[in-house]
Write a protein that holds these residues in place. Structure first.
Motif, PDB file in Angstrom:
ATOM      1  N   LYS A   1       0.847  -1.184   0.000  1.00  0.00           N
ATOM      2  CA  LYS A   1       0.000   0.000   0.000  1.00  0.00           C
ATOM      3  C   LYS A   1       0.886   1.239   0.000  1.00  0.00           C
ATOM      4  CE  LYS A   1      -4.037  -1.976   2.301  1.00  0.00           C
ATOM      5  NZ  LYS A   1      -4.947  -1.882   3.475  1.00  0.00           N
ATOM      6  N   ARG A   2       0.481   2.212  -0.784  1.00  0.00           N
ATOM      7  CA  ARG A   2       1.320   3.404  -0.914  1.00  0.00           C
ATOM      8  C   ARG A   2       1.370   4.196   0.392  1.00  0.00           C
ATOM      9  NH1 ARG A   2       0.193   8.796  -4.657  1.00  0.00           N
ATOM     10  NH2 ARG A   2       1.728  10.111  -3.552  1.00  0.00           N
TER      11      ARG A   2
ATOM     12  N   THR B   1       3.682   7.543   6.289  1.00  0.00           N
ATOM     13  CA  THR B   1       4.628   7.072   5.278  1.00  0.00           C
ATOM     14  C   THR B   1       3.977   7.079   3.907  1.00  0.00           C
ATOM     15  OG1 THR B   1       5.689   5.618   6.909  1.00  0.00           O
ATOM     16  CG2 THR B   1       6.176   5.202   4.597  1.00  0.00           C
ATOM     17  N   ASP B   2       4.660   7.697   2.968  1.00  0.00           N
ATOM     18  CA  ASP B   2       4.281   7.638   1.552  1.00  0.00           C
ATOM     19  C   ASP B   2       5.397   6.896   0.838  1.00  0.00           C
ATOM     20  OD1 ASP B   2       3.723   7.997  -1.128  1.00  0.00           O
ATOM     21  OD2 ASP B   2       2.954  10.028  -0.862  1.00  0.00           O
ATOM     22  N   ARG B   3       5.127   5.680   0.354  1.00  0.00           N
ATOM     23  CA  ARG B   3       6.167   4.834  -0.226  1.00  0.00           C
ATOM     24  C   ARG B   3       6.398   5.089  -1.713  1.00  0.00           C
ATOM     25  NH1 ARG B   3       3.205   0.856   3.010  1.00  0.00           N
ATOM     26  NH2 ARG B   3       4.436   0.322   4.872  1.00  0.00           N
ATOM     27  N   ASN B   4       5.631   5.984  -2.303  1.00  0.00           N
ATOM     28  CA  ASN B   4       5.777   6.215  -3.750  1.00  0.00           C
ATOM     29  C   ASN B   4       5.388   7.649  -4.056  1.00  0.00           C
ATOM     30  OD1 ASN B   4       6.318   5.506  -6.428  1.00  0.00           O
ATOM     31  ND2 ASN B   4       4.216   4.873  -6.818  1.00  0.00           N
TER      32      ASN B   4
ATOM     33  N   LYS C   1       8.736   9.904   4.971  1.00  0.00           N
ATOM     34  CA  LYS C   1       8.279   9.418   6.271  1.00  0.00           C
ATOM     35  C   LYS C   1       8.350  10.558   7.278  1.00  0.00           C
ATOM     36  CE  LYS C   1       8.560   5.498   9.402  1.00  0.00           C
ATOM     37  NZ  LYS C   1       9.147   4.155   9.633  1.00  0.00           N
ATOM     38  N   ILE C   2       7.254  10.769   7.996  1.00  0.00           N
ATOM     39  CA  ILE C   2       7.165  11.805   9.018  1.00  0.00           C
ATOM     40  C   ILE C   2       6.881  11.127  10.354  1.00  0.00           C
ATOM     41  CG2 ILE C   2       6.013  13.919   9.759  1.00  0.00           C
ATOM     42  CD1 ILE C   2       5.183  14.346   6.840  1.00  0.00           C
TER      43      ILE C   2
ATOM     44  N   ILE D   1      13.618   9.710   1.137  1.00  0.00           N
ATOM     45  CA  ILE D   1      14.603   8.751   0.631  1.00  0.00           C
ATOM     46  C   ILE D   1      14.339   8.485  -0.844  1.00  0.00           C
ATOM     47  CG2 ILE D   1      15.557   6.426   0.882  1.00  0.00           C
ATOM     48  CD1 ILE D   1      14.627   6.481   3.792  1.00  0.00           C
ATOM     49  N   VAL D   2      15.376   8.683  -1.648  1.00  0.00           N
ATOM     50  CA  VAL D   2      15.310   8.404  -3.080  1.00  0.00           C
ATOM     51  C   VAL D   2      16.154   7.157  -3.354  1.00  0.00           C
ATOM     52  CG1 VAL D   2      15.809   9.301  -5.387  1.00  0.00           C
ATOM     53  CG2 VAL D   2      15.070  10.863  -3.574  1.00  0.00           C
TER      54      VAL D   2
END
Length: 720
Positions: free
Chosen positions: A316-317, A343-346, A355-356, A384-385
């Motif tokens: 899940k994003r 968290t936003d993974r994308n 991530k906050i 993070i990239v």
């Protein structure tokens, strides 16, 4: 032992004696050590607690699940089969080149109700490789095998070993897979050993088995690459984007082609290699949005071509979480905390992750009967990239799993009895790995601003600072603008394990050069000022070296050696507080409260246990062993201290001097219990002070240790 009969004694184990050349005896013993069976009942010192519990329980009690891993029935001599063990030993020795050997056993009685076996192995002349023949290069397959012979594990003059022969087949198979032979298998290689020459010589011949299938005899190149970006079900509607010989097949179009292409190292038109396949799967599985990645290969098109299909399953994003926990810190602080995370993974459809974290904690330190409360609040942003950004800065390649990390945050730590510290930080850096065992972390930019408001300082703390100007300077408002690098070596295989972490931080050096070149003015203490605050200037190095001697599956000796050196230079005469070192606590000198020792042989001030220094030396030994089931034991010894780099008039015994530092070493020892539940380890250590460095000379070594009055440490996880 109460139920053991002299007619069927308790089996207590075995010993192995090897008769032969000394050099061969040392090699042979580790190779046969795991052959004898069964294992005797476990012991702790001279006792057998698991067997004792077995005797105490009724027949119905022994079947209960609770006792399953905590009791063992007695292993009796009648249950052993020394004849079969002797045959197994003989077979193991045979496969290590001693084709002519003898194994005998003797029963050794120990008192009336215990017995053991002694196996005697007699080694005769071993058989050695005299020549190794590889197949003639009549086609591409045999040419590749012939070309790889320089890396062969079979060496002329070496003693024959079945394990070496098997590994040679695997080596050839791996070499071929690196050259396109995806469907080849180690089972297609035959190694024949001929001893007809006599004089204990072996002629080895490496051949390709005639039944090897045709598709395994040719190399393959990649024709097309199909990427299923969100593979969930086969019949779902999808869109296909073609870029050359790449096909991106997606249901939701939520990942860009570029983000995925970076991690696929099998290129159309290029030869298949196993390393590129493994790097691709590893890279894709490291993407935060990807739950699982796998690849399949099917021959397509002309002979020697195949299509690669990548199947990706996404997470899940967006994720929201609240984590409640209780933490036991190495500083002896413990208490409840909470972390709220988003968290936003994308974030930008490129598998970037934002991530906050918002966290809070209340903690208490109990020190010498005093209760020291504290609380902590923090807000942190991490971006993070999964690649180097900007990419032109580094030529290390995507195979090293590169990450670019940018973070910023604010932290408030309030020791209600002493002070309140505010800190703001910004960090930009890179993380990459090498050969699955080495990790590099480079931070070109690290900015930290700390402040301790005067109104937050307690009267006792202000009195201590007034008496120690060096400590006061470490708590001054400070800017730290610098960079850092850290190297980690952590192999995950081998009987004995080595771990190394080393790093260096530098701050203020570039700023000092700029200010000096521009002839900027200084304050009354001779310091350059940045935004109204003197900036810190220092060089700080640290090394953490650990080595584990694994005696067997049930016991090992773990060692650790730590060195840390911080050197204030230029614009600073002391290290910033948050960059200084300390000892003591649950993971250090375990009989001392955290931060209660040092620097050097300085006596700790009354009511203040927050002692830090510029230099740290510490060594630790811990012998770990199984007791029963999940319960494990430990015996340990800790030694070390901290020192100041520069002399301090207020602390005359705190500086490091090469000729006297050994007199300042503090020593702790003790024993502990660990409950290892695989996913978590609960630890209870009982520590005793053997040497106190700040006592008068001649009184530093303890002479009256009270066994029933230890320092008790409760912690989660192993100390190192």
């Amino acid at each position: 032992m109460k139920n053991i009969s002299p007619h069927d004694p308790l089996y207590t184990g075995h010993s192995i004696k090897v008769v032969g050349p000394a050099s061969e005896r040392k090699k042979m013993l580790p190779r046969v050590a795991d052959v004898p069976r069964p294992e005797p009942n476990t012991k702790f010192l001279w006792m057998r607690p698991a067997l004792a519990r077995y005797n105490m329980l009724s027949d119905s009690g022994r079947t209960r699940k609770f006792w399953k891993n905590k009791i063992t029935a007695p292993v009796l001599l009648s249950q052993t089969k020394p004849g079969q063990v002797s045959a197994a030993l003989q077979n193991r020795i045979f496969h290590n080149g001693y084709f002519n050997n003898t194994v005998t056993f003797d029963t050794l009685m120990i008192g009336q109700r215990k017995a053991a076996y002694q196996y005697t192995i007699t080694l005769h002349t071993p058989y050695r490789f005299d020549s190794i023949a590889f197949p003639k290069p009549v086609n591409d397959l045999t040419q590749k095998i012939q070309a790889s012979r320089t890396a062969s594990l079979l060496k002329r003059g070496d003693i024959y070993s079945l394990e070496t022969a098997k590994n040679e087949r695997l080596r050839i198979d791996e070499s071929l897979k690196e050259n396109g032979y995806i469907f080849f298998n180690a089972d297609f290689i035959s190694i024949k050993a001929d001893t007809v020459t006599g004089d204990h010589d072996i002629r080895a011949e490496v051949t390709v088995k005639p039944e090897t299938p045709p598709e395994s005899r040719i190399p393959y190149t990649i024709r097309n690459v199909y990427i299923h970006a969100d593979h969930v079900r086969e019949n779902a509607a999808t869109d296909t984007l073609q870029v050359g010989n790449y096909f991106l097949i997606s249901q939701n179009n939520d990942l860009t082609f570029k983000a995925l292409q970076n991690g696929i190292f099998l290129k159309p038109g290029e030869l298949y290699t196993s390393s590129n396949y493994l790097h691709s799967v590893r890279y894709l599985n490291e993407l935060p949005i990807i739950r699982n990645a796998n690849m399949k290969f099917v021959p397509r098109g002309r002979k020697g071509e195949l299509d690669a299909t990548v199947y990706l399953t996404q997470r899940k994003r967006l994720a929201y979480s609240a984590e409640f926990n209780t933490v036991f810190r190495s500083t002896n602080y413990f208490g409840p905390g909470i972390i709220f995370s988003y968290t936003d993974r994308n974030l930008n459809k490129g598998a970037e992750m934002l991530k906050i974290n918002l966290r809070g904690r209340f903690e208490v330190q109990i020190s010498q009967g005093n209760v020291n409360p504290a609380y902590e609040l923090g807000l942190e942003f991490n971006y993070i990239v999964p690649r180097f950004y900007p990419g032109f800065l580094f030529g290390l390649g995507e195979k090293r799993l590169p990450k670019t990390n940018a973070s910023a945050g604010y932290n408030l730590f309030n020791r209600l009895d002493l002070y309140r510290m505010n800190s703001v930080f910004i960090n930009f850096g890179y993380l990459w790995s090498q050969k699955d065992r080495i990790t590099h972390s480079l931070h070109p930019l690290e900015v930290i601003f700390t402040t301790v408001p005067e109104s937050s300082k307690s009267e006792a703390f202000m009195d201590y600072l007034a008496e120690n100007p060096g400590v006061q300077r470490s708590f001054d408002e400070q800017f730290m603008v610098g960079s850092g690098y850290e190297f980690t070596y952590n192999p995950s295989h081998g009987r004995n394990n080595l771990f190394l972490r080393a790093g260096i931080d530098m701050a203020g050096n570039l700023l000092n050069g700029i200010y000096s070149a521009s002839k900027a003015s200084k304050d009354s203490l001779g310091r350059y000022i940045l935004l109204g605050v003197p900036f810190s200037q220092y060089i700080r190095t640290r090394v953490d070296l650990r080595y584990s001697f694994n005696f067997n599956q049930r016991s090992k000796l773990v060692t650790r050696f730590i060195v840390g050196v911080g050197v204030p230079v230029g614009n600073s005469t002391t290290m910033p507080y948050i960059k200084q070192f300390y000892v003591g606590g649950t993971n250090s000198l375990r009989s001392f409260v955290a931060r209660s020792v040092g620097p050097g042989s300085e006596a700790p001030p009354t009511g203040y246990t927050d002692l830090t220094g510029d230099i740290r030396l510490e060594g630790n030994l811990e012998y770990r062993f199984d007791l029963s089931g999940k319960l494990k034991g430990a015996l340990f010894m800790d030694a070390g201290n901290i020192w100041l780099f520069n002399d301090d008039e207020a602390r005359p015994h705190g500086a490091f001097h090469l000729d006297t530092f050994l007199q300042d070493i503090a020593v702790s020892s003790g024993w502990g219990l660990r409950w290892d539940f695989d996913f978590i380890v609960a630890r209870l250590d009982f520590a005793y002070t053997l040497r106190t460095p700040y006592l008068p000379a001649g009184e530093r070594w303890a002479t009256n240790i009270q066994f029933w009055d230890p320092t008790i440490n409760i912690a989660i996880g192993y100390p190192f």
